[in-house]
Design an enzyme around this catalytic site. Structure first.
Site, short mmCIF file in Angstrom:
data_model
loop_
_atom_site.label_atom_id
_atom_site.label_comp_id
_atom_site.label_asym_id
_atom_site.label_seq_id
_atom_site.Cartn_x
_atom_site.Cartn_y
_atom_site.Cartn_z
N GLY A 130 10.54 -6.62 -1.85
CA GLY A 130 11.91 -6.93 -1.48
C GLY A 130 12.89 -7.01 -2.63
O GLY A 130 14.07 -7.30 -2.41
N GLU A 164 3.01 0.76 6.48
CA GLU A 164 3.89 -0.18 7.17
C GLU A 164 4.65 0.55 8.28
O GLU A 164 5.22 1.62 8.07
CB GLU A 164 4.89 -0.80 6.19
CG GLU A 164 4.23 -1.68 5.14
CD GLU A 164 5.25 -2.37 4.26
OE1 GLU A 164 6.12 -3.08 4.80
OE2 GLU A 164 5.19 -2.17 3.03
N GLU A 217 7.00 2.44 5.29
CA GLU A 217 6.61 2.66 3.90
C GLU A 217 5.10 2.82 3.81
O GLU A 217 4.37 2.60 4.79
CB GLU A 217 7.05 1.48 3.03
CG GLU A 217 8.55 1.30 2.92
CD GLU A 217 8.93 0.17 1.98
OE1 GLU A 217 8.03 -0.38 1.31
OE2 GLU A 217 10.13 -0.16 1.91
#
Length: 405
Positions: free
Chosen positions: A163, A281, A293
């Site tokens: 993130g 993901e 991803e």
């Protein structure tokens, strides 16, 4: 590849150069050592977690091509295993061209270390559904492309993890700050950002996808889906299994296999089969599944497998790479919850471990990072139970009792 059967399983022990020595690398090192491998742990800072358990360690600037090439030449490994995104990928490509075995492949590292490579490949070559996306190399282009995609949207560095540098943008006047966030949070500067559509999904999963050998032929197997919850782009809990409809699970497996197969095709000139575990993901909305991803290595949300599976994700990665038999079966439901440092701390000490371990269904992993930085993952609790809800409750309760002072 006609000689696969004669090469695999690899003769043991193997000398392994591990590029990236964090908490995931530490667990992978232990798994490899169980098969007699000599692991040389490499990272950009001293006393990285894997270094405490590896056979030896090296500290270098892993974004510097000359430094990475020099450590490869000096250690002369049988296998090079990248464990982080922040790498001088050119050194890995050169090593592969010189006959070194980079797993899963140098080409895959190049394609996946930058979101532009993997997202473009998934959408245009694997033809799997993704959110709408675009790339921008300037503030002006960012504003133009974000306007086309619409708000809210996400702006991310093309090269980052956990993130870092990610912003959720709800209006055009936030784009200047989003550009600055992406530039500051990038693992390495590519001069570009990715703009992604905000998909209104029901939940997101990690589907651990394993390419391994069965009777000399590459086969793709899957672990049960892992559900996870994120804050600011970084996971705060995961659980396994995530309940899914039959159709959604089938579609998730189809997408994961399509993308990993295309990656293997792109690596065809490296003269060895593409083997290993991939953390794929995905977003799920009803029976619809969207690719998000991919990491060509064990995944942070997959730490739950320490408590949930017959063989955890690190054992699976090690076995797949070495050409050994493996088992992706679920043992029992489980959950994980990480401990993040609340403040900066140059000499972290942990308290409450006795209380955190009071429940016999809980295990704690303290990563052993030499310094704590605000928001940095420092430990994880994993808990098994007869159902996912209880496992999540127990894991959260356990990690809540562990503190850093």
């Amino acid at each position: 590849m006609t000689s696969t059967q004669s090469i695999y399983p690899l003769s043991l022990p193997q000398r392994v150069l591990l590029l990236g020595s964090g908490e995931l690398g530490k667990e992978l090192t232990i798994s490899l050592q169980r098969f007699g491998c000599e692991v040389i742990a490499c990272d950009t800072y001293d006393r990285a977690p894997a270094m405490s358990v590896a056979s030896s360690s090296v500290v270098i600037d892993m974004t510097n091509e000359t430094s990475v090439s020099a450590v490869i030449a000096k250690t002369n490994p049988d296998l090079i295993i990248p464990e982080v995104e922040k790498l001088a990928v050119e050194a890995l490509i050169a090593a592969a061209q010189n006959g070194k075995r980079v797993t899963p492949s140098a080409t895959i590292v190049k394609l996946t270390f930058d979101r532009q490579g993997i997202r473009t490949l998934a959408a245009e070559k694997a033809n799997v559904p993704t959110s709408k996306f675009a790339f921008a190399d300037s503030i002006e282009t960012l504003k133009e492309e974000a306007g086309k995609i619409g708000f809210p949207c996400f702006v991310k560095p093309t090269m980052s993890s956990s993130g870092h540098g990610q912003s959720r943008v709800i209006s055009a006047d936030q784009l200047d700050q989003a550009w600055e966030n992406a530039s500051a949070g990038a693992r390495a500067s590519t001069g570009k950002v990715i703009i992604e559509e905000n998909i209104d999904f029901d939940y997101e999963i990690t589907l651990l996808t394993v390419r391994h050998l069965v009777d000399g032929q590459v086969q793709t197997s899957f672990c049960e889906p892992i559900g996870h919850r994120q804050q600011d782009g970084d996971y705060v809990e995961s659980w396994q299994p995530q309940a899914m409809s039959v159709n959604a699970l089938a579609r998730a497996k189809e997408i994961a296999k399509s993308v990993t197969d295309i990656l293997a095709e792109e690596s065809g000139n490296e003269n060895h089969p593409v083997l290993g575990l991939f953390g794929v993901e995905l977003f799920v909305r009803g029976d619809e599944v969207f690719f998000s991803e991919l990491s060509p290595r064990p995944h942070d949300t997959g730490m739950v497998t320490i408590a949930s599976q017959v063989q955890n994700e690190f054992d699976l990665h090690a076995r797949a790479i070495l050409g050994l038999p493996l088992n992706t079966s679920l043992l029992n439901p489980a959950a994980s919850a990480p401990l993040k440092a609340p403040t900066e701390n140059a000499n972290p000490r942990y308290f409450g471990l006795d209380e955190a371990l009071a429940d016999p269904q809980v295990s704690i992993r303290i990563f052993g990072k030499p310094e704590a930085h605000k928001g940095r993952r420092m430990a994880v609790a994993v808990a098994r139970h007869e159902n996912v809800d209880e496992a999540r409750r127990v894991a959260q309760a356990a990690i809540g009792k562990l503190t850093i002072k």
